[in-house]
Write a protein that holds these residues in place. Structure first.
Motif, PDB file in Angstrom:
ATOM      1  N   GLY A   1       8.047  -2.652   6.803  1.00 50.36           N
ATOM      2  CA  GLY A   1       9.168  -1.931   6.515  1.00 50.36           C
ATOM      3  C   GLY A   1      10.361  -2.725   5.954  1.00 50.36           C
ATOM      4  O   GLY A   1      10.196  -3.972   5.806  1.00 50.36           O
ATOM      5  N   LYS A   2      11.544  -2.252   6.126  1.00 51.46           N
ATOM      6  CA  LYS A   2      12.778  -2.880   5.878  1.00 51.46           C
ATOM      7  C   LYS A   2      13.351  -3.839   7.101  1.00 51.46           C
ATOM      8  O   LYS A   2      13.114  -3.496   8.085  1.00 51.46           O
ATOM      9  N   GLU A   3      13.535  -5.039   6.625  1.00 48.69           N
ATOM     10  CA  GLU A   3      14.357  -5.750   7.848  1.00 48.69           C
ATOM     11  C   GLU A   3      15.489  -5.189   8.365  1.00 48.69           C
ATOM     12  O   GLU A   3      16.371  -4.608   7.661  1.00 48.69           O
ATOM     13  N   GLU A   4      15.893  -5.220   9.650  1.00 51.40           N
ATOM     14  CA  GLU A   4      17.156  -4.597  10.315  1.00 51.40           C
ATOM     15  C   GLU A   4      17.467  -5.806  11.527  1.00 51.40           C
ATOM     16  O   GLU A   4      16.596  -6.363  12.027  1.00 51.40           O
ATOM     17  N   PRO A   5      18.918  -5.883  11.545  1.00 48.56           N
ATOM     18  CA  PRO A   5      19.151  -6.510  12.599  1.00 48.56           C
ATOM     19  C   PRO A   5      18.996  -5.968  14.248  1.00 48.56           C
ATOM     20  O   PRO A   5      19.002  -4.712  14.226  1.00 48.56           O
ATOM     21  N   ALA A   6      18.808  -6.947  14.986  1.00 48.38           N
ATOM     22  CA  ALA A   6      18.400  -6.407  16.527  1.00 48.38           C
ATOM     23  C   ALA A   6      19.747  -7.023  17.312  1.00 48.38           C
ATOM     24  O   ALA A   6      20.363  -7.890  16.729  1.00 48.38           O
ATOM     25  N   SER A   7      19.491  -6.672  18.663  1.00 48.59           N
ATOM     26  CA  SER A   7      20.347  -7.425  19.480  1.00 48.59           C
ATOM     27  C   SER A   7      20.159  -9.054  19.629  1.00 48.59           C
ATOM     28  O   SER A   7      19.110  -9.385  19.641  1.00 48.59           O
ATOM     29  N   GLY A   8      21.132  -9.502  20.029  1.00 47.33           N
ATOM     30  CA  GLY A   8      21.195 -10.779  20.103  1.00 47.33           C
ATOM     31  C   GLY A   8      21.031 -11.826  18.757  1.00 47.33           C
ATOM     32  O   GLY A   8      20.032 -12.837  19.047  1.00 47.33           O
ATOM     33  N   ASN A   9      21.600 -11.213  17.946  1.00 45.98           N
ATOM     34  CA  ASN A   9      21.151 -12.443  16.495  1.00 45.98           C
ATOM     35  C   ASN A   9      19.783 -12.209  16.234  1.00 45.98           C
ATOM     36  O   ASN A   9      19.456 -13.213  15.607  1.00 45.98           O
ATOM     37  N   MET A  10      19.046 -11.335  16.596  1.00 48.01           N
ATOM     38  CA  MET A  10      17.791 -11.316  16.079  1.00 48.01           C
ATOM     39  C   MET A  10      17.238 -10.394  14.837  1.00 48.01           C
ATOM     40  O   MET A  10      18.143  -9.669  14.362  1.00 48.01           O
ATOM     41  N   VAL A  11      16.176 -10.394  13.913  1.00 53.79           N
ATOM     42  CA  VAL A  11      15.611  -9.702  13.146  1.00 53.79           C
ATOM     43  C   VAL A  11      14.374  -8.812  13.708  1.00 53.79           C
ATOM     44  O   VAL A  11      13.567  -9.389  14.122  1.00 53.79           O
ATOM     45  N   ARG A  12      14.453  -7.496  13.310  1.00 53.85           N
ATOM     46  CA  ARG A  12      13.555  -6.854  13.565  1.00 53.85           C
ATOM     47  C   ARG A  12      12.824  -6.245  12.363  1.00 53.85           C
ATOM     48  O   ARG A  12      13.572  -5.665  11.375  1.00 53.85           O
ATOM     49  N   GLN A  13      11.654  -6.088  12.459  1.00 53.52           N
ATOM     50  CA  GLN A  13      10.779  -5.162  11.308  1.00 53.52           C
ATOM     51  C   GLN A  13       9.581  -4.318  11.900  1.00 53.52           C
ATOM     52  O   GLN A  13       8.971  -4.964  12.628  1.00 53.52           O
ATOM     53  N   ILE A  14       9.742  -3.196  11.298  1.00 52.02           N
ATOM     54  CA  ILE A  14       8.605  -2.394  11.509  1.00 52.02           C
ATOM     55  C   ILE A  14       7.741  -2.458  10.531  1.00 52.02           C
ATOM     56  O   ILE A  14       7.893  -2.070   9.340  1.00 52.02           O
ATOM     57  N   VAL A  15       6.292  -2.410  10.942  1.00 57.36           N
ATOM     58  CA  VAL A  15       5.075  -2.324  10.135  1.00 57.36           C
ATOM     59  C   VAL A  15       4.258  -1.131  10.340  1.00 57.36           C
ATOM     60  O   VAL A  15       3.922  -0.884  11.625  1.00 57.36           O
ATOM     61  N   THR A  16       4.059  -0.514   9.268  1.00 55.18           N
ATOM     62  CA  THR A  16       3.285   0.721   9.429  1.00 55.18           C
ATOM     63  C   THR A  16       1.809   0.629   9.050  1.00 55.18           C
ATOM     64  O   THR A  16       1.648   0.015   7.838  1.00 55.18           O
ATOM     65  N   LEU A  17       0.899   0.939   9.886  1.00 60.09           N
ATOM     66  CA  LEU A  17      -0.578   1.013   9.325  1.00 60.09           C
ATOM     67  C   LEU A  17      -0.810   2.151   8.462  1.00 60.09           C
ATOM     68  O   LEU A  17      -0.400   3.320   8.804  1.00 60.09           O
ATOM     69  N   LYS A  18      -1.731   1.866   7.134  1.00 55.05           N
ATOM     70  CA  LYS A  18      -1.819   3.106   6.393  1.00 55.05           C
ATOM     71  C   LYS A  18      -3.157   3.594   6.908  1.00 55.05           C
ATOM     72  O   LYS A  18      -4.318   2.773   6.985  1.00 55.05           O
ATOM     73  N   GLN A  19      -3.168   4.876   7.309  1.00 57.01           N
ATOM     74  CA  GLN A  19      -4.347   5.236   7.950  1.00 57.01           C
ATOM     75  C   GLN A  19      -4.663   6.688   7.234  1.00 57.01           C
ATOM     76  O   GLN A  19      -3.648   7.392   7.116  1.00 57.01           O
ATOM     77  N   GLY A  20      -5.678   7.149   6.642  1.00 54.53           N
ATOM     78  CA  GLY A  20      -5.985   8.168   5.924  1.00 54.53           C
ATOM     79  C   GLY A  20      -5.569   8.219   4.634  1.00 54.53           C
ATOM     80  O   GLY A  20      -4.766   7.264   4.276  1.00 54.53           O
ATOM     81  N   ILE A  21      -6.276   9.157   3.964  1.00 59.99           N
ATOM     82  CA  ILE A  21      -5.643   9.277   2.515  1.00 59.99           C
ATOM     83  C   ILE A  21      -4.717  10.389   2.254  1.00 59.99           C
ATOM     84  O   ILE A  21      -5.155  11.492   2.547  1.00 59.99           O
ATOM     85  N   ASP A  22      -3.381   9.993   1.646  1.00 58.79           N
ATOM     86  CA  ASP A  22      -2.565  11.122   1.527  1.00 58.79           C
ATOM     87  C   ASP A  22      -2.683  11.918   0.258  1.00 58.79           C
ATOM     88  O   ASP A  22      -3.679  11.637  -0.538  1.00 58.79           O
ATOM     89  N   ARG A  23      -2.034  13.055   0.157  1.00 59.36           N
ATOM     90  CA  ARG A  23      -2.312  13.977  -0.791  1.00 59.36           C
ATOM     91  C   ARG A  23      -2.446  13.434  -2.327  1.00 59.36           C
ATOM     92  O   ARG A  23      -3.127  13.670  -3.234  1.00 59.36           O
ATOM     93  N   GLU A  24      -1.308  12.503  -2.469  1.00 59.80           N
ATOM     94  CA  GLU A  24      -1.099  11.903  -3.679  1.00 59.80           C
ATOM     95  C   GLU A  24      -2.238  10.829  -4.274  1.00 59.80           C
ATOM     96  O   GLU A  24      -2.744  10.942  -5.217  1.00 59.80           O
ATOM     97  N   LEU A  25      -2.759  10.015  -3.297  1.00 60.57           N
ATOM     98  CA  LEU A  25      -3.891   8.958  -3.509  1.00 60.57           C
ATOM     99  C   LEU A  25      -5.100   9.897  -3.668  1.00 60.57           C
ATOM    100  O   LEU A  25      -5.790   9.797  -4.484  1.00 60.57           O
ATOM    101  N   ALA A  26      -5.363  11.104  -2.872  1.00 64.36           N
ATOM    102  CA  ALA A  26      -6.290  11.936  -2.966  1.00 64.36           C
ATOM    103  C   ALA A  26      -6.443  12.616  -4.219  1.00 64.36           C
ATOM    104  O   ALA A  26      -7.628  12.595  -5.031  1.00 64.36           O
ATOM    105  N   LYS A  27      -5.178  12.960  -4.884  1.00 66.82           N
ATOM    106  CA  LYS A  27      -5.157  13.520  -6.313  1.00 66.82           C
ATOM    107  C   LYS A  27      -5.542  12.486  -7.287  1.00 66.82           C
ATOM    108  O   LYS A  27      -6.183  12.703  -8.275  1.00 66.82           O
ATOM    109  N   LYS A  28      -4.991  11.386  -7.090  1.00 65.58           N
ATOM    110  CA  LYS A  28      -5.283  10.171  -8.108  1.00 65.58           C
ATOM    111  C   LYS A  28      -6.903   9.947  -8.056  1.00 65.58           C
ATOM    112  O   LYS A  28      -7.349   9.589  -9.174  1.00 65.58           O
ATOM    113  N   ILE A  29      -7.459   9.904  -7.032  1.00 68.89           N
ATOM    114  CA  ILE A  29      -8.795   9.697  -6.982  1.00 68.89           C
ATOM    115  C   ILE A  29      -9.616  10.743  -7.697  1.00 68.89           C
ATOM    116  O   ILE A  29     -10.617  10.302  -8.503  1.00 68.89           O
TER     117      ILE A  29
END
Length: 161
Positions: free
Chosen positions: A80-108
């Motif tokens: 995800g996008k980098e965002e500032p956190a408390s104490g002059n730190m940097v936080r980033q959220i990483v999402t796991l891709k689980q399952g096949i969404d509709r768009e990818l299923a349609k493409k397949i």
């Protein structure tokens, strides 16, 4: 009729082992001495907390290396996008891709239909089932789907005769 399922799953115990390896390496490496870098897993979200951008990039590399060692495709990680956190730190959220969404299923399914192979593709929730009369057709469909170079890692399960 022979069939198989196309799914996208991440082995969570192996992911936990990879994150433990990252934590262990962060505590042992010289360039991380005195830093407050940490990585946590909550459900399907990985939170990376680092002192600065340089350490965040190093944490990315460590995460990719350790997941690859544990046979988890780094393509399953959506940084995800980098965002500032408390104490002059940097936080980033990483999402796991689980399952096949509709768009990818349609493409397949459209790719399977356009390939002129004698197989049918059906979307079943977060997976795609491919059926055909011959095993050779199913194997051809597998290789054709692998050649699509999709950005999400796929697994092929429940191969039945």
């Amino acid at each position: 009729m022979p069939s198989f399922d196309i799914v996208s799953k991440t082995d969570m115990p192996e992911l936990n082992n990879a994150l433990d390896g990252v934590r262990r390496e962060v505590t042992q490496r010289y360039d991380f001495k005195g830093s407050n870098c940490e990585i946590t897993l909550e459900g399907e979200l990985i939170t990376i907390l680092a002192d600065d951008d340089l350490k965040l990039k190093q944490m990315h590399e460590l995460l990719k290396v350790h997941t690859t060692r544990r046979n988890i495709d780094p393509g399953a990680l959506d940084f995800g996008k980098e965002e500032p956190a408390s104490g002059n730190m940097v936080r980033q959220i990483v999402t796991l891709k689980q399952g096949i969404d509709r768009e990818l299923a349609k493409k397949i399914t459209t790719a399977v239909k356009q390939s002129k192979l004698k197989v049918q593709a059906a979307v079943q929730g977060d997976e795609v089932r491919i059926t055909g009369k011959k095993r050779d057709d199913l194997q051809g469909a597998m290789s054709m789907i692998k050649e699509l170079n999709l950005d999400q890692p796929l697994q092929y399960e429940n191969f039945r005769d």
